[in-house]
Enzyme design. Structure first.
Site, short mmCIF file in Angstrom:
data_model
loop_
_atom_site.label_atom_id
_atom_site.label_comp_id
_atom_site.label_asym_id
_atom_site.label_seq_id
_atom_site.Cartn_x
_atom_site.Cartn_y
_atom_site.Cartn_z
N GLN B 126 41.37 -60.95 122.90
CA GLN B 126 39.92 -61.00 122.67
C GLN B 126 39.22 -61.74 123.80
O GLN B 126 39.41 -62.95 123.95
CB GLN B 126 39.66 -61.72 121.34
N GLY B 127 38.45 -61.02 124.59
CA GLY B 127 37.77 -61.67 125.71
C GLY B 127 36.36 -62.09 125.34
O GLY B 127 35.39 -61.46 125.78
N SER B 129 35.42 -66.01 124.58
CA SER B 129 35.10 -67.34 125.10
C SER B 129 35.12 -67.36 126.62
O SER B 129 35.88 -66.63 127.27
CB SER B 129 36.11 -68.37 124.59
N GLU B 246 37.05 -63.84 109.87
CA GLU B 246 37.93 -64.76 110.57
C GLU B 246 38.02 -66.10 109.83
O GLU B 246 39.09 -66.67 109.70
CB GLU B 246 37.39 -64.97 111.99
N GLU B 386 32.19 -78.66 113.39
CA GLU B 386 30.77 -78.97 113.54
C GLU B 386 29.93 -77.70 113.47
O GLU B 386 28.87 -77.67 112.82
CB GLU B 386 30.53 -79.71 114.86
#
Lengths: 376, 399, 376, 399
Positions: B126-127, B129, B246, B386
């Site tokens: 998965q590209g 980030s 997810e 967070e």
């Protein structure tokens, strides 16, 4: 009560911080074998700086530094994340210096100070769980003749590259009572089998087997009547020095994290714009202050009456481990993915703190020792 | 209201259990128990075994190769897989791209890619980030610039899990810098990893293991057939689609249940200096109890979500599951290392022979320290805690 | 598995929420003596709404509600912070209904359902610490003649205004074995001494002394052979119902706090502009969801095999207490000074949770019970 | 570096101890131990006793009635007072207004007020907080409007501790609404509580006790002699002056040490259902150990601050002391109630006879539940923990 540093103490700290600032590269040093040229030259520098003589008594040519001095030294070592067998060496010097005058004693101290030899502490066994009195390694001696050593030690920190070991072993004292002697065992003699591996913080360790190892009677550095109390004192000192190192590491991790929050941008703002992150940093600051106070308190107790030391040192280590988990864990967390990369320094503060939390007494051990001494 | 599994569900569980326990090879099971990242060989082999049984992607619609099981049955299946020490299948094809493809993909894309994902023939990464787009996908800088009827992609991806295993990448890129990323500026492209211009640099994580990578994309040419769904500008929609799913998966209940089971067995074998098993020590018992209770609540929260049926996950609840699930994984991994005493200080590198471990260390020491260190990432990846709290505040309270 | 409510369950909840919405005033009700006209009329309404018949078996004219139903009911009671001796009453009905057919049984159930009489559970003693098997209160019986009761119970919840008590007492069973009987003791007979006081949540309690209290043999509601298992089952039910009430209270506290954050201004911004406060609210949400799941899990276990119930119920209560402390403690915290004023409702959620955390088993008791049953 | 008390300090401690232990009346000591708010009579009496000894305000400069002791000696004095179960003297005159007066007051104000504060003849309250100015003093709405050579004050103060004990108030008011509060818009005035126009409404806190109030100010006339320092517009400066000092005091170490000592004695007397003293139970021992360790660290943090001398408190460290000190107070109060079992559910009202407590309840049960509830306020008053964290982020890191 005076928390300010003497000029000598300031100077000692400066030698460390200057060394670190002048190009010390944690990433280059971690995991390096002890005979790597970088390590060899670093160790020579440490000897030249006098660091290896810190705990050698003055009458033996050392600096005879106080526990406070050495703690301040280790605080800077922690801040700089210096990866070297300093603690083993300085503790070994303390133990060796307790031996009666002998060529072995003199040679060992000289070699330690000069950086020619490294000695590691081989105390823990598979079943000991930090208790120096629980051991199956045995030393036998016929009168004042040679000593025969049998047993097995595990996770001897800095043991992979050590030239010798201080080994605790059950042996009867002169009056026949059971005791624990401390023997100085060269690494390269017959019957010593060393299995080397690495620890999570980039340092090395070893499991060491002793099979009918023959030693001269001079190798008995601390006789069985005194061994246990020397070990207990050594472990308390080790804990306090690790606590000081942990404190320096925490403060460095906080400072690096504060810088990261100032510079790293997410959602088109610096992370420092996010209140939950800055308040986390504030909590880290509070924990580190607590840790600092507990280091001072532990040092103070080590200068106080014997009976209060164990409890105070355990209190210090409990505080250190809790603060360390919080501070260094959150340092990683606030760095996000970057914090998880082994090539980034910040995670290594966490790993060092994790290691410290299992060295010479882990959380359960210290909490057990503390609660056993709890009184109404 | 009926707060029990039906007898059909229980029968289903037995059926799954019977198959799975037999199907997992013993050495694969041992490696899974040791807690290290799964090897590519194990991923491929286990995928193939499940594929042949028709169980590789139970959560997919039946017409694309799913099983037609209920959400609760899928959960029972996952629980049995974890209990049998089966590895998790590779996430990126089966969990992420697969659903994207059968939901948004063109018929040609579905035809071309889905079966190979299902069988484990093709591994994806998965590209998403990037160095400056961690929590904030809108900051993606990788560009795809129109060139003839195709595009040329340039950029740099970071934290790309399994890029070194992957045959292909689905890659988020800016296709229009004149509009906001959220308003049509992003597109997902599908392309080969095995081509000039794709450079994979390993990034070791704190465990000194290799599971994530930096991927450099240098003038990668893609055609119109490589645009996910065939339409430019849908990248933000597609990325959002992945998020809720997810987070529920990230609760990781089956795995944590199994890990805790193993941990308790280890606590019975490890002893303190008085020879008392660690499991008998009051403070250890209380820590285990606390984790058990936290995990029990998490499990029932997952069951509540799943009992509502497929795909209707509440965003704040899914975020809560992620927060709690990741903390429990950390707690278990940390307690395990605590149980090991100083043996837990040794890093491993060789998973088969573990010849860099203490000599007396039992089998279960192998991955313990590494896993504890890697688990620090659990509250970071797939949306930091967070970020999840922010989602809850917004979605549950409008704050 | 099905978490959705039946129409009957929805209706039951609605009767509560409608009652609360139609002018129920917590501040007016708390601390009111049981014979206050407001209390008398409220109790009459509860009887009319059928609430007091919930746990009475259908064959006795009650509603025979399942534990799930009653839990859902108490969740709404908690949400509305309804201050009334409902739990004592509903639990008493369960115990009384276990008695053999007798005029005493019939009268008691009728009086409970009709709201004419209140019965409180007098189980705890100075040394019992929630363990129903640890008691010094004794009942003696000569054959089937009158029973004589001696002993002392403490902190009998809702005991100040009760008309009678279900009292646990050591007494030999018919075959001579030691056992625990449960006796129904009117409040107003000779030898019963009641010392009344208030609890922190605005409810009342009493210490009750029994000195040579004479009772008819029919007063023995549960014979000594069965008393302990009835009590253990009752305590588990009590815990689950309190857990459900706590859940409702938590969710109400969260909702009120969210509103407060939206409206309260500080530093010229609504509090909801401060990320640390909204993230705290998110954590409260997560804890309450955990609590909800654990209530369902506990209910499920109460329908499962006997041997799993104690552990599961204790798990539920541990989760409830931890979530409750966090949620309601932070509800006060986020309200700032306003949260500390007794005239503000929010603090009373906290006080109710604190009370629940000590009713029929406190944290230590549940954790001890849980860890005793921990297995590898 | 010398990490011990000097022998002079130890001798000083003995001297103080000898006096204080004898000086505290037994019934006053019992009331202090019970943990309820101090009565006005006890405040006055203990203040008078210390005043006659010359020890009412050791932290003041000698010329105003202080003792000339070092900061560490003052700490030892406070510790001995707490150990002897002496009540804290009223805070507002001795801790807040006194230092304001000797630092900023006009000679006339010093002459008029200081001695009576020292002797406890006059009790003061602090009129700072308001309904919409809790954490945010800049939002003060109470106005002082020029009228001839004086001012007329109107407004409403909230959470005014001891307003019902107080003879006088020092009151923060807006004197200029055209400038920012921080830039000269605020002024502190001194006036009688006992005058028409001042209405005190009790506010019971969660403990059902009366320690705070709402105060309504309706056309209170003050003259130029009532302006603190004689100069209008200094209110913000004066308010800031109080903050650091307050936070160090709020660490409350001597009181917490004494409370923990008492708690351990109680833990020895309270027993579980097996008759085992609670102090012998491993989980209780660990909770006590944790509090002891937290408190030990806090104590040494205070010592570190004090060893640096008077008044040079570091703002972030002082804020840290407040955060930790308040949590420790909460922990002790909560653990105490936990030790009491269900007896800890009873609210008290009558502190002398405690006739609304369980009949068998020992003396120490009296204020336990009430104190636990009131202690919730510890993380709120004198700057919430959230405010303190903000101060740390700003002062220690510039964030």
């Amino acid at each position: 009560m005076d928390f300010s540093l003497t000029d000598e103490q300031k100077l000692l700290r400066e030698t460390v911080s200057r060394y670190v600032a002048s190009g010390y590269d944690f990433q280059a040093m971690r995991g390096k074998p002890v005979d790597d040229p970088l390590n060899v030259s670093q160790w020579r520098t440490f000897a030249e700086l006098g660091w290896l003589a810190l705990t050698v008594p003055e009458q033996d040519g050392g600096l005879g530094a106080s526990l406070e001095d050495v703690a301040l030294f280790f605080e800077e070592i922690g801040r700089g994340l210096v990866c070297a067998p300093l603690l083993s060496t300085l503790l070994s010097a303390i133990i060796v210096s307790k031996a009666a005058e002998s060529p072995t004693r003199t040679e060992a101290l000289e070699a330690l100070m000069g950086g020619e030899k490294k000695i590691a502490l081989a105390l823990e066994e598979a079943g000991s769980r930090h208790d120096p009195a629980v051991l199956t390694t045995r030393a036998a001696q016929n009168g004042s003749a040679a000593i025969t050593l049998n047993g097995r030690k595990i996770v001897v920190q800095d043991g992979a590259g050590a030239d010798g070991f201080l080994v605790s072993a059950q042996m009867p004292s002169k009056d026949g009572k059971a005791g624990v002697g401390i023997l100085l065992v060269p690494a390269n003699i017959e019957g010593v089998e060393i299995r080397r591996y690495r620890l999570i913080d980039g340092r090395d360790a070893a499991d060491i087997g002793f099979e009918n190892v023959k030693l001269a009677s001079e190798s008995l550095i601390v006789p069985p009547a005194e061994g246990l109390s020397v070990l207990q004192d050594t472990l308390n000192r080790a804990s306090i020095l690790l606590a000081a190192e942990a404190l320096g590491a925490m403060e460095a991790a906080i400072s690096i994290t504060a810088d990261y929050l100032r510079t790293r941008q997410q959602f088109r703002r610096p992370l420092s714009d996010f209140q939950v992150l800055t308040h986390r940093l504030s909590d880290m600051f509070v924990k580190a202050e607590h840790a600092r106070s507990m280091v001072y308190r532990g040092l103070s107790a080590m200068n106080g009456p014997q009976e209060g030391r164990d409890k105070a040192v355990s209190a210090t280590m409990i505080a250190i481990m809790q603060a360390g988990d919080f501070v260094c864990g959150n340092a990683v967390q606030l760095h996000g993915g970057v914090g998880m990369a082994d090539e980034n320094k910040i995670g290594h503060f966490y790993k060092r703190l994790r290691t410290i939390g299992k060295s010479y007494g882990d959380f359960n051990w210290h909490m057990d020792r503390y609660t056993r001494q709890l009184t109404a | 209201m009926d707060l029990r599994f039906t007898s059909e569900d229980e029968a289903f569980r037995e059926e799954v259990r019977a198959f799975v326990r037999k199907a997992v090879p013993a050495d694969m099971a041992r490696r899974t128990r040791q807690g290290l990242h799964t090897t590519k060989e194990d991923l491929k082999l286990w995928n193939r075994i499940l594929y042949e049984k028709g169980w590789a992607a139970p959560h997919w619609p039946k017409e694309f190769g799913g099983t037609g099981w209920s959400a609760l049955q899928i959960y029972l299946f996952e629980e049995e897989c974890a209990a049998a020490d089966a590895p998790f299948l590779s996430y990126f094809g089966l969990r992420l791209l697969g659903p994207l493809l059968y939901t948004f993909g063109t018929p040609e894309q579905q035809e071309k890619y889905i079966e190979d994902i299902l069988s484990g023939e093709t591994f994806w990464c998965q590209g998403f980030s990037e160095p400056s787009a961690g929590s904030d996908l809108a900051a993606v800088k990788t560009t795809a610039v129109r060139d003839g009827d195709g595009w040329v992609i340039n950029g740099q991806k970071l934290w790309t899990t399994e890029a070194h295993y992957a045959d292909k990448m689905f890659c988020l890129a800016r296709t229009d810098t004149t509009v906001k990323p959220q308003k049509g500026g992003l597109t997902i492209f599908l392309f080969d990893m095995n081509q000039p211009g794709v450079t994979v640099r390993p990034i070791l994580t704190l465990d000194e293991e290799h599971s994530v990578n930096e991927v450099f994309l240098d003038n990668i040419r893609v055609g119109p057939e490589d645009v996910l769904g065939g339409e430019i500008g849908q990248g933000w929609t597609h990325a959002k689609f992945l998020l809720g799913n997810e987070r529920v998966t990230n609760a990781q209940v089956p795995r944590s249940k199994r890990d805790l089971e193993i941990l308790k067995k280890i606590a019975l074998m490890e002893r303190d200096s008085d020879g008392v098993p660690m499991l008998q020590k009051p403070d250890i018992r209380q820590r285990i109890a606390q984790i058990e209770i936290d995990l029990a609540g998490l499990e029932w929260s997952v069951l509540r979500e799943l009992a509502q049926g497929h795909g209707e996950h509440s965003a704040p609840i899914a975020s809560g599951l992620k927060i709690v699930g990741s903390e429990i994984q950390q707690d278990i991994a940390t307690l395990l290392v605590d149980l090991l005493g100083i043996k837990g200080l040794a890093v491993h590198t060789d998973r088969e022979q573990a010849n860099d471990l203490p000599a007396d260390a039992p089998d279960y020491v192998v991955g313990a320290a590494a896993r504890q260190l890697f688990m620090r990432a659990a509250t970071i990846y797939a949306g930091t805690s967070e970020i999840q709290r922010g989602i809850i505040a917004k979605q549950a309270f409008g704050l």
